[in-house]
Design an enzyme around this catalytic site. Structure first.
Site, short mmCIF file in Angstrom:
data_model
loop_
_atom_site.label_atom_id
_atom_site.label_comp_id
_atom_site.label_asym_id
_atom_site.label_seq_id
_atom_site.Cartn_x
_atom_site.Cartn_y
_atom_site.Cartn_z
N GLU A 172 0.82 -1.23 0.00
CA GLU A 172 0.00 0.00 0.00
C GLU A 172 0.85 1.27 0.00
O GLU A 172 0.66 2.17 0.83
CB GLU A 172 -0.97 -0.01 1.20
CG GLU A 172 -1.98 -1.13 1.11
CD GLU A 172 -3.13 -1.03 2.13
OE1 GLU A 172 -3.05 -0.23 3.07
OE2 GLU A 172 -4.11 -1.78 1.97
N GLU A 291 -5.65 -8.29 -0.53
CA GLU A 291 -6.31 -7.97 0.74
C GLU A 291 -7.78 -7.70 0.44
O GLU A 291 -8.09 -6.76 -0.29
CB GLU A 291 -5.70 -6.73 1.41
CG GLU A 291 -4.42 -7.02 2.14
CD GLU A 291 -3.94 -5.85 2.99
OE1 GLU A 291 -4.78 -5.15 3.61
OE2 GLU A 291 -2.72 -5.63 3.02
O1 AHR Z 1 -5.17 -5.97 6.93
C1 AHR Z 1 -5.06 -4.85 7.72
C2 AHR Z 1 -4.32 -3.70 7.04
O2 AHR Z 1 -5.12 -3.21 6.00
C3 AHR Z 1 -3.01 -4.03 6.38
O3 AHR Z 1 -1.94 -4.00 7.24
C4 AHR Z 1 -2.89 -2.95 5.34
O4 AHR Z 1 -2.15 -3.37 4.22
C5 AHR Z 1 -4.31 -2.56 5.03
O5 AHR Z 1 -4.50 -1.20 5.10
#
Ligand code: AHR
Length: 497
Positions: A172, A291
Site C-alpha cells: 500500500e 487484501e
Molecule cells: O489488513 C489490515 C491492514 O489493511 C493491512 O496492514 C494494510 O495493508 C491494510 O490497510
C-alpha cells in the site's frame, strides 16, 4: 420470485489458479502471538505452533499465506526476525504502535506454513528500505548456499532454501498512513529497480507491484497507470485491496457492494491493458487481490488500545451472518474474474479480521465467514464457467439494478464435478430457481449445502456456533434441469458429479 441460470461447459471464463483462495498473516494484534503461535498452549507443538489453529487452516485448504505485512512490513527489518531468538531485539512497531518481540520471523513462519500445508507469499519493505534489503532477504531465503546470506540461513539451522516463489514489492505504498509513503513515480522507479535486482538473485520468482489501497483513493487509477509505466515488463501481478462494511445498517445496500468490487476489478484490468497497448507489449498483466474482507466492527474498540503493548487484541471483528453472505459474494466475484485475478488473500487468517479466532490458553473457533470461504476454497478448483443469470432486480441507496441472484460456477474436469455457488440477496422472499445444466447430462446431484439464519446479525462465539451450514437444501435434478428454492438471504452450494 423466479430466477434462472444457464450453465454450459463451453462458457469458459478461465482456469482458476488455486492461489485465488489465499489468506494473510501480518504481525498485527493476536494474529501471530496468541494466534498461530502460543508457546504454553496445551495444543502447541514444541516450537509453539497451535495445532488446533493449524487444523482449522487445513479445513480451509488455504493454498498461500501473505506474510509478514501489511502496513507492518513498511518499517520492518527482516534481520531482527532471524537467528537465535534470545538475541532478537524488541522493537517499536510503527504501523500498529505496538512492541514487536520478534519471537517469530521468516524461518519460523516457513516452518508453520509447512505444517499448515500452505505456501508463503513474502513481502519486502519498500517503505523505510529498498533494493539492498530486498535482495539480501531473497538471497537469505532462496539461494542454496555459498554466499553470505544463504550461509547465514544455514547457520540458523535451515540447510535447504525456502524457495518462496511469490514476492510483494512493498505494501500500500500509495497510502499516506504508510511508513515511507511514496508518490506513484517514486514507487514505480523503486519497484522497478528492486524487481530487477531480485530477478538477478532468483529468476524463478513472481513479483507483485502495489496497486491502490482501495478504489476510493484520490490517486486511483492514476497510481496504477504510473506504477505500470515504470514496472510493466518486470512484474507479474498488480495488487488490489478493498474492505467492506455495513456502517449504516442497510443490508440490501451492503450485499450489493460486490457490484462495486466488480467495477474495481474491471477498471484495474482496463488500466493494465491500456499500459500494455501503450508499451506495445505482448505480455498480459495479472491481478492479485491480496487484501479483501469485511472490516468495520472493531474500528471503535481499536481507538481505545494503549500503544506499545505486545500483541493486543486489534482488529478483532466478530462477524455476523450477513457478513458471511457478503464474503460469499466477494468470492464469487473473484471466481468470475479468474481469467485475470490469479491470486487473492482474505485478510486476514487468525484473530485479526479473520475466519479463525482463538482464546488465549483456550479453544480455537470458526467465525461465520469461515464457511463460504471453506466452500469456495474446497469446491472452487478447476475452470470458472460463466453463469447466464436472469433474475429480478432491486435498487438500493448506492446501486441500481442489483440482481437478487448472484452466482459463480466452477467445473472440475479432472474430478468430474460441477459446483454452483448461489446467493439470494432478497431479505424477505425465497427465489424459485431453475438451473439449466443440460451440457452436464451425465452428472448427478450430490449435495445442496445451505447457510441460512433468520437473524442477519447472528454471530458465532467460542461457546456457540449459531451460524453453520447444513446439507438439506431442496435442489432436485431432472433431465438436465435443477429446480430449487433459495431461502431468503441465503448462501447455497449445489454440487454435481
Ligand atoms: O489488513 C489490515 C491492514 O489493511 C493491512 O496492514 C494494510 O495493508 C491494510 O490497510
Amino acid at each position: 420470485l423466479k430466477a434462472k441460470v444457464t450453465i454450459d461447459r463451453e462458457f469458459k471464463i478461465g482456469d482458476i489458479d488455486k492461489r485465488l483462495y489465499g489468506s494473510f498473516i501480518e504481525h498485527l494484534g493476536r494474529a501471530v502471538y496468541g494466534g498461530i503461535y502460543e508457546l504454553n498452549h496445551p495444543d502447541s507443538t514444541e516450537q509453539g505452533f497451535r495445532t488446533d489453529v493449524i487444523e482449522l487452516v487445513k479445513e480451509l485448504q488455504v493454498p498461500i499465506v501473505r506474510y509478514p505485512g501489511g502496513n507492518m512490513v513498511s518499517a520492518y527489518n527482516w534481520e531482527d526476525g532471524v537467528g537465535p531468538v534470545s538475541e532478537r531485539p524488541k522493537k517499536l512497531e510503527l504501523a500498529w504502535r505496538v512492541v514487536e518481540p520478534n519471537y517469530i520471523g521468516t524461518n519460523e513462519f516457513a516452518d508453520w506454513a509447512k505444517l499448515a500445508n500452505t505456501e508463503v507469499m513474502m513481502a519486502v519493505n519498500l517503505g523505510t528500505r529498498g533494493i539492498d534489503a530486498a535482495r539480501n532477504l531473497l538471497e537469505y531465503c532462496n539461494h542454496p548456499s555459498g554466499s553470505y546470506w544463504s550461509d547465514l540461513r544455514r547457520s540458523h539451522g535451515y540447510k535447504e532454501p525456502h524457495k518462496f516463489k511469490t514476492w510483494c514489492l512493498g505494501n500500500e505504498m500509495d497510502g499516506p498512513w504508510q511508513v515511507g509513503h511514496k508518490t506513484a513515480d517514486e514507487y514505480g522507479r523503486l519497484a522497478l529497480e528492486t524487481a530487477k535486482a531480485m530477478r538477478l538473485v532468483d529468476p524463478t520468482i513472481e513479483l507483485v507491484a502495489c496497486g491502490s489501497s482501495n478504489a476510493n483513493m484520490p490517486t486511483f487509477p492514476e497510481w496504477e497507470a504510473t506504477t505500470l509505466e515504470h514496472t510493466y515488463e518486470e512484474v507479474d501481478y498488480l495488487s488490489l485491496h478493498q474492505y467492506y462494511g455495513n456502517r449504516s445498517g442497510d443490508t440490501a445496500n451492503y450485499l450489493a457492494k460486490t457490484l462495486e468490487m466488480d467495477d474495481f476489478i474491471k477498471t484495474v484490468t482496463a488500466t493494465c491493458d491500456y499500459i500494455k497497448a501503450k508499451k506495445r507489449s505482448k505480455k498480459t498483466m495479472h491481478l492479485s487481490f491480496d487484501e479483501w474482507n469485511v472490516w468495520f466492527h472493531s474500528n471503535q474498540a481499536d481507538q481505545e488500545i494503549e500503544p506499545w503493548s505486545i500483541a493486543p487484541p486489534q482488529l478483532e471483528d466478530v462477524y455476523t451472518f450477513e457478513d458471511a453472505l457478503l464474503v460469499g459474494s466477494i468470492l464469487m466475484t473473484l471466481v468470475r474474474h479468474a481469467d485475470r485475478v490469479k491470486m487473492a488473500c482474505m485478510a486476514q487468517l487468525v484473530n485479526v479480521i479473520a475466519p479463525i479466532m482463538t482464546e488465549t490458553g483456550g479453544s480455537a473457533w470458526k467465525q461465520t465467514i469461515f464457511y463460504p470461504y471453506m466452500h469456495v476454497s474446497i469446491f472452487g478448483r478447476g475452470t470458472s464457467l460463466k453463469p447466464v443469470i436472469s433474475s429480478p432486480k432491486y435498487d438500493s441507496k448506492d446501486f441500481t439494478d442489483v440482481p437478487y441472484l448472484d452466482s459463480a460456477v466452477v467445473w472440475n474436469e479432472e474430478k468430474d464435478e460441477l459446483t454452483i455457488f448461489l446467493l439470494n440477496r432478497h431479505l424477505q422472499d425465497a427465489l424459485d430457481l431453475t438451473i439449466d445444466v443440460r451440457s452436464f447430462e451425465e452428472y448427478k446431484l450430490k449435495e445442496h449445502i445451505v447457510l441460512e439464519n433468520d437473524d442477519l446479525k447472528a454471530v458465532n462465539t467460542v461457546r456457540q456456533e449459531a451460524v453453520k451450514p447444513h446439507s438439506n437444501g431442496d435442489a432436485s435434478l431432472d433431465k438436465g434441469t435443477i429446480c430449487t428454492h433459495l431461502s431468503k438471504a441465503s448462501w447455497n452450494v449445489i454440487r454435481l458429479g
